[in-house]
Design a protein around this motif. Structure first.
Motif, mmCIF file in Angstrom:
data_model
loop_
_atom_site.group_PDB
_atom_site.id
_atom_site.type_symbol
_atom_site.label_atom_id
_atom_site.label_comp_id
_atom_site.label_asym_id
_atom_site.label_seq_id
_atom_site.Cartn_x
_atom_site.Cartn_y
_atom_site.Cartn_z
ATOM 1 N N GLN A 153 -43.476 -13.863 -6.835
ATOM 2 C CA GLN A 153 -42.759 -14.986 -7.423
ATOM 3 C C GLN A 153 -42.315 -14.719 -8.855
ATOM 4 O O GLN A 153 -41.229 -15.138 -9.264
ATOM 5 C CB GLN A 153 -43.638 -16.254 -7.404
ATOM 6 N N ILE A 154 -43.145 -14.019 -9.620
ATOM 7 C CA ILE A 154 -42.892 -13.850 -11.049
ATOM 8 C C ILE A 154 -42.422 -12.443 -11.386
ATOM 9 O O ILE A 154 -41.627 -12.242 -12.302
ATOM 10 C CB ILE A 154 -44.158 -14.218 -11.855
ATOM 11 N N GLY A 155 -42.905 -11.456 -10.629
ATOM 12 C CA GLY A 155 -42.507 -10.080 -10.884
ATOM 13 C C GLY A 155 -43.692 -9.176 -11.131
ATOM 14 O O GLY A 155 -44.827 -9.633 -11.332
ATOM 15 N N ALA A 156 -43.428 -7.879 -11.129
ATOM 16 C CA ALA A 156 -44.488 -6.883 -11.259
ATOM 17 C C ALA A 156 -45.252 -7.002 -12.550
ATOM 18 O O ALA A 156 -46.416 -6.591 -12.637
ATOM 19 C CB ALA A 156 -43.888 -5.476 -11.140
ATOM 20 N N ASN A 157 -44.641 -7.569 -13.587
ATOM 21 C CA ASN A 157 -45.281 -7.666 -14.890
ATOM 22 C C ASN A 157 -45.836 -9.052 -15.187
ATOM 23 O O ASN A 157 -46.000 -9.425 -16.358
ATOM 24 C CB ASN A 157 -44.318 -7.228 -15.991
ATOM 25 N N ALA A 158 -46.195 -9.803 -14.151
ATOM 26 C CA ALA A 158 -46.911 -11.059 -14.353
ATOM 27 C C ALA A 158 -48.295 -10.746 -14.898
ATOM 28 O O ALA A 158 -48.953 -9.792 -14.466
ATOM 29 C CB ALA A 158 -47.027 -11.815 -13.029
ATOM 30 N N HIS A 159 -48.757 -11.548 -15.874
ATOM 31 C CA HIS A 159 -50.117 -11.388 -16.393
ATOM 32 C C HIS A 159 -51.082 -12.019 -15.392
ATOM 33 O O HIS A 159 -50.941 -13.195 -15.042
ATOM 34 C CB HIS A 159 -50.269 -12.097 -17.736
ATOM 35 N N LEU A 160 -52.067 -11.256 -14.937
ATOM 36 C CA LEU A 160 -53.022 -11.757 -13.954
ATOM 37 C C LEU A 160 -54.453 -11.597 -14.465
ATOM 38 O O LEU A 160 -54.807 -10.557 -15.031
ATOM 39 C CB LEU A 160 -52.862 -11.014 -12.621
ATOM 40 N N GLY A 161 -55.260 -12.639 -14.246
ATOM 41 C CA GLY A 161 -56.627 -12.636 -14.746
ATOM 42 C C GLY A 161 -57.669 -12.883 -13.683
ATOM 43 O O GLY A 161 -57.351 -13.197 -12.536
ATOM 44 N N ASN A 162 -58.936 -12.750 -14.113
ATOM 45 C CA ASN A 162 -60.102 -12.862 -13.240
ATOM 46 C C ASN A 162 -60.026 -11.873 -12.079
ATOM 47 O O ASN A 162 -60.342 -12.191 -10.925
ATOM 48 C CB ASN A 162 -60.286 -14.293 -12.728
ATOM 49 N N ILE A 163 -59.604 -10.656 -12.407
ATOM 50 C CA ILE A 163 -59.535 -9.594 -11.414
ATOM 51 C C ILE A 163 -60.879 -8.883 -11.367
ATOM 52 O O ILE A 163 -61.441 -8.528 -12.414
ATOM 53 C CB ILE A 163 -58.420 -8.575 -11.776
ATOM 54 N N ALA A 164 -61.410 -8.673 -10.173
ATOM 55 C CA ALA A 164 -62.678 -7.957 -10.036
ATOM 56 C C ALA A 164 -62.490 -6.499 -10.445
ATOM 57 O O ALA A 164 -61.431 -5.918 -10.189
ATOM 58 C CB ALA A 164 -63.166 -8.032 -8.594
ATOM 59 N N PRO A 165 -63.490 -5.895 -11.088
ATOM 60 C CA PRO A 165 -63.364 -4.498 -11.508
ATOM 61 C C PRO A 165 -62.961 -3.566 -10.370
ATOM 62 O O PRO A 165 -62.180 -2.630 -10.576
ATOM 63 C CB PRO A 165 -64.762 -4.157 -12.040
ATOM 64 N N THR A 166 -63.459 -3.832 -9.178
ATOM 65 C CA THR A 166 -63.153 -2.972 -8.029
ATOM 66 C C THR A 166 -61.749 -3.189 -7.484
ATOM 67 O O THR A 166 -61.299 -2.434 -6.619
ATOM 68 C CB THR A 166 -64.169 -3.214 -6.896
ATOM 69 N N ASP A 167 -61.041 -4.215 -7.983
ATOM 70 C CA ASP A 167 -59.691 -4.510 -7.484
ATOM 71 C C ASP A 167 -58.577 -4.048 -8.419
ATOM 72 O O ASP A 167 -57.397 -4.258 -8.125
ATOM 73 C CB ASP A 167 -59.533 -6.023 -7.251
#
Length: 276
Positions: A233-247
């Motif tokens: 929806q936003i693009g490859a450079n969307a800021h994403l948070g709460n990502i698990a270290p293994t992901d």
């Protein structure tokens, strides 16, 4: 003249088919914020060696920072900073400091230990606008990379686009680098996401329309389906948070078009002909 790849080096179009990521990792484009719920020092070192170049911010979740042995905590903070990462305690710890009337001590300790980031949130408590602005500005004055968070953590708490837009504008004006949209570590029945973790498309559209600089919003998206959706929806450079270290690597692969879910992100190339 184009440099030829050596036999043990991946072709540049395989490293970054979309051409947006490999050369811009420290431009703060498309930031990835990892939630660390208690990695030991060796696990953290392995994580940084393997995925550190694809991470921008590490958040020591909730109030876990106070439970670390001090020497181990200092070593984690140093390892993160040596690799160019922002590392901060979870916003809930600041909220606890507010409740206990220990904000000055909290900030003194954050700086003394060596954190270089601060999350200002009110997911569990009520924080008026004046207090929120004051905390943002004090964090900046102390040399911290300040991000804020919008949204409540209680199950069923959804996003109000108008309120988010107002909060974001005030936070940006106060100096916050990013405003994070709450989704907790579960990504279920909170923020933008329903009980199945699916995004409310209408609310997302309203937020993107009402926030004047939506490129400064970070979306908590702990589940793969949420990461795929937000990138599409936003693009490859969307800021994403709460990502698990293994992901982290799987998310970076999606950002680059190196996973089937976002394969279309890769730049087009000439037809492939097998040479006999």
């Amino acid at each position: 003249m184009m440099r030829m790849a050596t036999a043990d080096e991946w072709h540049h179009l395989l490293q970054d088919p979309g051409g947006q990521r490999a050369t811009n990792r420290r431009s703060r484009m498309g930031q990835t914020m990892v939630i660390d719920k208690g990695m030991g020092l060796y696990s953290f070192s392995d994580f940084i060696q393997m995925a550190g170049t694809h991470v921008d911010i590490v958040k020591l979740a909730f109030g876990t920072s106070v439970l670390y042995p001090t020497d181990l905590l200092r070593k984690k903070l140093m390892a993160a900073k040596e690799n160019g990462l922002i590392i901060m305690p979870g916003g809930t710890l600041l909220e606890a400091a507010i409740k206990q009337q220990a904000v000055r001590s909290f900030l003194d300790t954050v700086c003394s230990l060596g954190f270089n980031g601060l999350e200002v949130s009110d997911g569990t408590i009520e924080l008026d606008r004046k207090q929120r602005t004051s905390l943002i500005k004090e964090g900046i004055e102390r040399g911290l990379y300040v991000v804020t968070e919008y949204g409540k953590k209680a199950s069923g708490s959804m996003i109000d686009p108008e309120e988010l837009a107002f909060t974001a504008e005030c936070d940006f004006e106060a100096g916050s680098r990013l405003v994070t949209v709450e989704a907790r570590e579960s990504g279920v029945n909170v923020g933008l996401f329903d009980a199945e973790g699916k995004c409310d498309e209408g609310t997302l559209e309203k937020v993107l329309r009402k926030v004047s600089d939506s490129s400064r919003l970070m979306w908590e998206a702990p589940l793969k389906q949420q990461q795929v959706y937000m990138l599409q929806q936003i693009g490859a450079n969307a800021h994403l948070g709460n990502i698990a270290p293994t992901d982290v690597l799987s998310l970076e692969a999606m950002r680059r078009g190196l996973r089937s879910d976002t394969f279309e992100f890769g730049s087009s190339s000439e037809p492939y002909f097998y040479m006999i």
